[in-house]
Design a protein around this motif. Structure first.
Motif, PDB file in Angstrom:
ATOM      1  N   TRP B  35      -8.666 -15.708  23.120  1.00  0.00           N
ATOM      2  CA  TRP B  35      -9.729 -16.659  23.844  1.00  0.00           C
ATOM      3  C   TRP B  35     -10.652 -17.613  22.585  1.00  0.00           C
ATOM      4  O   TRP B  35     -10.791 -18.787  22.742  1.00  0.00           O
ATOM      5  N   PHE B  36     -11.137 -16.887  21.545  1.00  0.00           N
ATOM      6  CA  PHE B  36     -11.817 -17.564  20.494  1.00  0.00           C
ATOM      7  C   PHE B  36     -10.858 -18.488  19.703  1.00  0.00           C
ATOM      8  O   PHE B  36     -11.307 -19.608  19.479  1.00  0.00           O
ATOM      9  N   ALA B  37      -9.513 -18.407  19.554  1.00  0.00           N
ATOM     10  CA  ALA B  37      -8.744 -19.368  18.933  1.00  0.00           C
ATOM     11  C   ALA B  37      -8.456 -20.550  19.674  1.00  0.00           C
ATOM     12  O   ALA B  37      -8.486 -21.522  19.375  1.00  0.00           O
ATOM     13  N   ARG B  38      -8.206 -20.040  21.217  1.00  0.00           N
ATOM     14  CA  ARG B  38      -7.979 -21.258  22.228  1.00  0.00           C
ATOM     15  C   ARG B  38      -9.118 -22.113  21.953  1.00  0.00           C
ATOM     16  O   ARG B  38      -9.117 -23.239  22.406  1.00  0.00           O
ATOM     17  N   HIS B  39     -10.444 -21.771  22.026  1.00  0.00           N
ATOM     18  CA  HIS B  39     -11.490 -22.624  22.175  1.00  0.00           C
ATOM     19  C   HIS B  39     -12.241 -22.943  20.978  1.00  0.00           C
ATOM     20  O   HIS B  39     -13.237 -23.253  20.772  1.00  0.00           O
ATOM     21  N   ALA B  40     -11.501 -22.575  19.738  1.00  0.00           N
ATOM     22  CA  ALA B  40     -11.940 -22.835  18.468  1.00  0.00           C
ATOM     23  C   ALA B  40     -12.662 -24.367  18.131  1.00  0.00           C
ATOM     24  O   ALA B  40     -13.685 -24.247  17.406  1.00  0.00           O
ATOM     25  N   ALA B  41     -12.210 -25.439  18.904  1.00  0.00           N
ATOM     26  CA  ALA B  41     -12.526 -26.497  18.501  1.00  0.00           C
ATOM     27  C   ALA B  41     -14.127 -26.856  19.457  1.00  0.00           C
ATOM     28  O   ALA B  41     -14.771 -27.552  18.659  1.00  0.00           O
ATOM     29  N   GLN B  42     -14.303 -25.741  20.322  1.00  0.00           N
ATOM     30  CA  GLN B  42     -15.546 -26.101  20.957  1.00  0.00           C
ATOM     31  C   GLN B  42     -16.628 -25.120  20.425  1.00  0.00           C
ATOM     32  O   GLN B  42     -18.001 -25.087  20.662  1.00  0.00           O
ATOM     33  N   ILE B  43     -16.162 -23.905  20.003  1.00  0.00           N
ATOM     34  CA  ILE B  43     -16.932 -23.115  19.497  1.00  0.00           C
ATOM     35  C   ILE B  43     -17.437 -23.040  17.971  1.00  0.00           C
ATOM     36  O   ILE B  43     -16.877 -23.244  17.171  1.00  0.00           O
ATOM     37  N   THR B  44     -19.059 -23.353  18.044  1.00  0.00           N
ATOM     38  CA  THR B  44     -19.271 -23.685  16.618  1.00  0.00           C
ATOM     39  C   THR B  44     -19.983 -22.515  15.751  1.00  0.00           C
ATOM     40  O   THR B  44     -20.067 -22.592  14.618  1.00  0.00           O
TER      41      THR B  44
END
Lengths: 396, 112
Positions: B35-44
């Motif tokens: 999940w963290f990898a999938r949303h890496a672009a948004q997770i700062t």
């Protein structure tokens, strides 16, 4: 409602939301745009009854909103400059109304705020009219709206139509708000407040707007049909301020053209082959509306429809209504047996006790019927329902 | 806009996790990593908190700072981690939160 009043309501409903959307587009600020429009609506309600409705009411509203906005938004120079450039006629976008509706009915807002905000922003009601319709203090409604608008801005609730993946769920929320409005209006209508805004009309207008804007969604048509069917019976529901039960209503006073239109809506929805709770509820009401007399009611068909409805929404209230249909298919004892398991969840619900009273009376258990009847009476705040229940207690 | 997702653990979820076999727990952790990898672009930014028993709460509204053992709300639901997102609006934050594969409650709050 007198002619001027009705016309005023119609004009404001037609234009307020559209102009609010235009102001949101101009200012890029939902909250400020909404405030400015509300101010123009209140001014119109003060002036039009004596001055008459202007030839171009939307031009009048826009000019008033612009002038008042330039006054009100003293500290926002950017907003004032944008307002100053605004000229009538403004181009409308077909999606405007949907964007407004979806923003007002955002699930991150509490439901009472969704309802109040939709009425004010989309339908052009004032805070005072909303408060009067829901019998709550005006300050309460004002606070709900202020908080909701602050959340829209601060939490970043977007002003747009949800993407396809989220649309079905979000549309359900919108329909729930329209249904709630309709229900509230339906229960309070005819209660001796002739000038109170008829929320059923607002619910119907919202459903019609949605049906027009999203024609391929059968549940919208179902809800619209449901509202129209109930409206078709309005004239026969009250006799001298007293609520008349379906069984005793003069069916000659029903609006049979409206019933026909509603049935066509149900058929149009059914052709899309995606049944849903609103379509089924409308189909049930249509069964009643199409029966020439109470004795001709097709209870077996109604029971089948309730079984389908129950398979989609297994709520105690639906089970209660199904039990009423069962009463006419399999008799009062079978129906009463269905009610017992609902006692816990529906104990605070007047219709549960009123229905129980009815079945007990049918079974000749008059003492228990009277107890259940008093319980029902204690639980309803609606004056017309109180009169009805008081009458029934007298002859149990 | 920036939002923080605060992940909230419940007693039931802790029990569920405890009842898992090592392999099952491993699979659950992998879902979170994914999940963290999938949303890496948004997770700062993001972090996982140590369990509630390690918390200390300080209250500064009395005459003297008051220290107590445990989280500031006594209850069955405790914040166990957070993720900071950079997205355009609440709906985008909600869409990301919706696919979260672990603990059952998330509070979503905008940052100023």
């Amino acid at each position: 409602m007198d002619g001027v009043h009705a016309e005023l309501t119609r004009v404001l409903r037609e234009h307020a939301g559209r102009l609010t959307a235009c102001l949101i587009r101009t200012l890029g600020d939902f909250s400020a745009a909404e405030d400015v429009m509300q101010d123009a609506v209140e001014t119109a309600l003060r002036r039009w009854p004596t001055d008459g409705i202007p030839d171009h009411p939307d031009a009048w509203l826009l000019t008033t909103a612009r002038r008042r906005g330039i006054d009100l938004l003293r500290r926002e120079a950017g907003h004032r400059a944008k307002l100053a450039r605004l000229r009538w006629p403004v181009p409308g976008e077909p999606d405007d109304r949907l964007k407004l509706i979806f923003t007002c009915c955002h699930p991150a807002l509490p439901v009472p705020a969704q309802v109040a905000l939709t009425l004010r922003t989309v339908c052009g009601l004032t805070t005072g009219q909303i408060a009067a319709a829901f019998l709550v203090p005006e300050a309460t409604v004002g606070q709900r709206i202020t908080r909701a608008k602050r959340k829209i801005t601060d939490a970043g609730i977007p002003y747009r139509i949800p993407p396809d993946a989220e649309l079905p769920e979000r549309l359900n929320q919108v329909l729930a708000v329209v249904y709630l409005l309709f229900n509230e209006g339906y229960l309070t209508s005819g209660g001796g407040r002739p000038h109170a805004r008829d929320l059923v009309d607002d619910a119907r207008w919202l459903a019609e707007s949605l049906a027009w804007l999203m024609p391929r969604r059968p549940e919208i048509l179902g809800l619209l049909a449901l509202i129209r069917l109930h409206q078709a019976r309005t004239a026969a529901r009250f006799d001298d301020g007293r609520l008349v039960l379906l069984r005793d209503q003069d069916r000659g006073r029903w609006d049979h053209d409206a019933v026909g239109e509603a049935v066509r809506l149900i058929e149009r929805a059914a052709a899309m082959r995606r049944p849903g709770p609103y379509q089924l509820q409308a189909a049930i009401v249509a069964c009643h509306a199409e029966a020439p007399t109470w004795d001709d009611t097709d209870w077996t068909q109604i029971l089948v429809l309730y079984d389908m409805l129950l398979s989609m929404t297994r709520t105690p209230v639906v089970r209660l209504h199904r039990a009423i249909a069962l009463r006419y298919v399999r008799g009062p004892q079978a129906a009463l047996d269905e009610l017992d398991p609902l006692a816990e969840s529906l104990d605070g619900h007047h219709l549960y006790h009123a229905t129980r009273a009815e079945f007990l009376r049918d079974l000749g258990r008059h003492r228990e019927a009277r107890t259940a009847g008093s319980r029902a009476l204690a639980l309803t705040g609606n004056p017309a329902q109180r009169v009805l229940l008081t009458d029934r207690l007298a002859w149990t | 806009m920036k939002y923080v997702l605060m992940f909230v653990e419940t007693d039931e979820y802790a029990k569920e996790l405890a009842a898992m076999s090592d392999d099952e727990r491993q699979a659950a952790y992998e879902q979170v990593t994914e999940w963290f990898a999938r949303h890496a672009a948004q997770i700062t930014h993001h972090g996982h908190l140590r369990p509630a028993h390690t918390a200390t709460t300080m209250r500064l509204d009395g005459a003297e700072p008051l220290l107590t053992d445990g989280p500031f709300v006594e209850g069955k639901e405790v914040v166990s981690g957070y993720a900071e997102l950079e997205v355009s609006d609440l709906d985008e934050a909600l869409a990301i939160a919706r696919s979260w594969p672990a603990c059952p409650v998330i509070e979503i709050r905008p940052l100023t």
